[in-house]
Design an enzyme around this catalytic site. Structure first.
Site, PDB file in Angstrom:
ATOM      1  N   ASP A  13       2.692  19.581  -3.872  1.00 35.78           N
ATOM      2  CA  ASP A  13       3.503  20.293  -4.422  1.00 35.78           C
ATOM      3  C   ASP A  13       3.651  21.620  -3.931  1.00 35.78           C
ATOM      4  OD1 ASP A  13       3.732  18.717  -6.663  1.00 35.78           O
ATOM      5  OD2 ASP A  13       1.966  19.316  -7.422  1.00 35.78           O
ATOM      6  N   GLY A  15       5.740  22.537  -1.571  1.00 37.68           N
ATOM      7  CA  GLY A  15       7.225  22.724  -1.138  1.00 37.68           C
ATOM      8  C   GLY A  15       7.723  21.767   0.025  1.00 37.68           C
ATOM      9  N   LYS A  16       6.911  20.799   0.283  1.00 36.40           N
ATOM     10  CA  LYS A  16       7.111  20.028   1.570  1.00 36.40           C
ATOM     11  C   LYS A  16       8.721  19.538   1.418  1.00 36.40           C
ATOM     12  CE  LYS A  16       3.722  17.315   0.684  1.00 36.40           C
ATOM     13  NZ  LYS A  16       3.148  17.706  -0.565  1.00 36.40           N
ATOM     14  N   GLY A  17       8.832  19.005   0.511  1.00 35.64           N
ATOM     15  CA  GLY A  17      10.070  18.179   0.447  1.00 35.64           C
ATOM     16  C   GLY A  17      11.392  19.142   0.625  1.00 35.64           C
ATOM     17  N   ALA A  41       4.268  10.580  -5.384  1.00 35.55           N
ATOM     18  CA  ALA A  41       4.878  11.815  -4.814  1.00 35.55           C
ATOM     19  C   ALA A  41       6.209  12.321  -5.446  1.00 35.55           C
ATOM     20  CB  ALA A  41       5.552  11.674  -3.436  1.00 35.55           C
ATOM     21  N   GLY A  42       6.547  13.582  -5.500  1.00 35.10           N
ATOM     22  CA  GLY A  42       7.919  14.113  -6.058  1.00 35.10           C
ATOM     23  C   GLY A  42       8.372  15.196  -5.193  1.00 35.10           C
ATOM     24  N   HIS A  43       9.265  14.775  -4.304  1.00 35.75           N
ATOM     25  CA  HIS A  43       9.902  15.840  -3.429  1.00 35.75           C
ATOM     26  C   HIS A  43      11.250  16.381  -3.866  1.00 35.75           C
ATOM     27  CE1 HIS A  43       7.216  14.512   0.165  1.00 35.75           C
ATOM     28  NE2 HIS A  43       6.575  15.149  -1.033  1.00 35.75           N
ATOM     29  N   THR A 124      -0.986  10.072 -11.720  1.00 31.26           N
ATOM     30  CA  THR A 124       0.426   9.798 -12.104  1.00 31.26           C
ATOM     31  C   THR A 124       1.046   8.430 -12.612  1.00 31.26           C
ATOM     32  OG1 THR A 124       1.109   9.140  -9.845  1.00 31.26           O
ATOM     33  CG2 THR A 124       0.944  11.281 -10.116  1.00 31.26           C
ATOM     34  N   GLN A 186       1.590  14.436  -0.991  1.00 29.75           N
ATOM     35  CA  GLN A 186       0.001  15.101  -1.608  1.00 29.75           C
ATOM     36  C   GLN A 186      -0.345  16.359  -0.481  1.00 29.75           C
ATOM     37  OE1 GLN A 186      -0.011  11.296  -1.568  1.00 29.75           O
ATOM     38  NE2 GLN A 186       1.347  11.533  -3.166  1.00 29.75           N
ATOM     39  N   ALA A 260       6.778  17.286 -10.675  1.00 29.30           N
ATOM     40  CA  ALA A 260       8.239  16.724 -10.342  1.00 29.30           C
ATOM     41  C   ALA A 260       8.176  15.495 -10.618  1.00 29.30           C
ATOM     42  CB  ALA A 260       8.470  17.018  -8.922  1.00 29.30           C
ATOM     43  N   ARG A 266       1.406  22.765 -14.205  1.00 28.84           N
ATOM     44  CA  ARG A 266       0.237  22.641 -13.161  1.00 28.84           C
ATOM     45  C   ARG A 266      -0.601  23.778 -13.477  1.00 28.84           C
ATOM     46  NH1 ARG A 266       5.218  22.337  -8.964  1.00 28.84           N
ATOM     47  NH2 ARG A 266       5.579  19.858  -8.929  1.00 28.84           N
TER      48      ARG A 266
END
Ligand code: IMP
Ligand code: MG
Length: 354
Positions: A13, A15-17, A41-43, A124, A186, A260, A266
């Site tokens: 989390d 902010g890679k996406g 994952a959640g991008h 998750t 991650q 996400a 969080r």
């Protein structure tokens, strides 16, 4: 041409996406590669009109019409989820290639994750741990075997057109000089080989995963870009020094810090600079990008943790005068020894500055 790797340097989390999405928009005909993690994952990505979406399994380039998307073999694929996302984003087979050799997540893995690990480790519940456990024990399928075995399923037939020699394709594209962005999942502290074990994800989250998943070699990587948020967050179990509740709450609301993938709130903490330095060294990070720099000025309190003390940071920057932020970035650069440092300010595309 260039081959860049994007890695999370904290607890996911970071902010890679959005960084991948942003780089993708300014790169000529990019190839975006997912090489690790799975639907855990959640991008968060944005289209050209600023509409927000979340991808779990698909690479973050799916909204870019010029991008080709690849998923290589260490990515854990839930075929049902993959079909759902392909349909949701209307991805055509000519713009997505998934490796024959990805381990699969089946419904029994999701059940096992829910029953045994979701509560204990705060997973998750996407079946990642159980699927990999069976895979390593050689009791699971590669994606192409799963397709053959379950060909009577609509999803298996549908996926057939998207699955093939992803690593061979990628190797060819690199030798032709195409631009490639490898998208990590991650982060450093969630590495299964890291010191937080067992409060980690089940896969390798460091640079090592790039090589065994993509089959590229280290000489083919031109730049490693590490992503860290200006503060820290964590979901799930394990050691984490949280801010006092009122301040946590402010950061959570202003920074929209909810998972996400799971929607969980969080936990919020201060950036740990020694840990960040370690993550930079272990991964050989060339460029560090600090994200969410627009959040602290809206709150007014920011500290940064080092071995000796906490730095109290002047948060008086804004989009017209960023000088206090640039001063802070300089300090982070010399403390961590990273070559280049950049930041994102705000959510709109094109806001990465290096
Ligand atoms: P799993 O990966 O679902 O097995 O979860 C193991 C741990 O990793 C839990 O603490 C999760 O919250 C965390 N985790 C897994 N994927 C992500 C992610 O993409 N972002 C943040 N935390 C994650
Ligand atoms: Mg995420």
């Amino acid at each position: 041409m260039s081959v860049k790797v994007i890695l999370g340097l904290q607890n996911g989390d970071e902010g890679k996406g959005r960084v991948v999405d942003d780089l993708c928009a300014t790169t000529h005909n990019p190839i975006i590669v997912r090489f690790q993690g799975g639907a855990n994952a959640g991008h968060t990505i944005y289209d050209e009109n600023g509409n927000k979406s979340v991808v779990h399994l698909l690479p973050s380039g799916v909204l870019n019409p010029n991008a080709v998307n690849v998923i290589t073999r260490a990515t854990i694929v839930d075929p049902i989820q993959l079909v759902k996302e392909i349909k949701e984003f209307n991805v055509q087979p000519k713009t997505l290639l998934v490796s024959n050799y990805c381990p699969v997540v089946m419904s029994l893995h999701i059940e096992e994750d829910k029953l045994k690990y979701q509560h204990r480790l705060g997973t998750t519940a996407k079946g990642i741990g159980p699927a990999l456990k069976d895979f390593i024990a050689r009791d699971n399928f590669n994606l192409h075997t799963w397709i053959d075995k379950f060909y009577y399923l609509e999803e298996a037939k549908f996926l057939k057109d998207y699955v093939g020699d992803a690593e061979g394709f990628l190797r060819d594209m690199v030798s032709y000089g195409r631009n490639v962005i490898l998208e990590g999942c991650q982060g450093y502290s969630l590495d299964v080989w890291g010191e937080e074990y067992p409060n980690v994800t089940s896969s390798c989250t460091t640079i090592g995963a790039v090589f065994y998943s993509t089959r590229l070699n280290h000489k083919q990587i031109n730049e490693v870009i590490g992503i860290a948020k200006i503060y820290e967050t964590k979901v799930g179990t394990g050691s984490f020094e949280e801010l006092e509740p009122a301040l946590s709450e402010k950061y959570r609301e202003v920074g929209k810090e909810y998972g996400a993938t799971t929607g969980r709130p969080r936990k919020i903490g201060w950036l740990d600079l020694d840990l960040l330095k370690e993550a930079i060294q272990v991964n050989g990070v060339d460029t560090l990008i600090i994200t969410k720099t627009d959040i602290p000025p809206q709150i007014g309190t920011l500290r940064i943790k080092t071995q000796e003390d906490y730095w109290d940071i002047d948060t008086s920057w804004n989009d017209k005068d960023l000088s206090p932020l640039l001063k802070l970035l300089d300090r982070i650069k010399s403390y961590t020894g990273v070559n280049k440092i950049g930041y994102t300010f705000g959510e709109n595309r094109g806001c990465i500055k290096i």
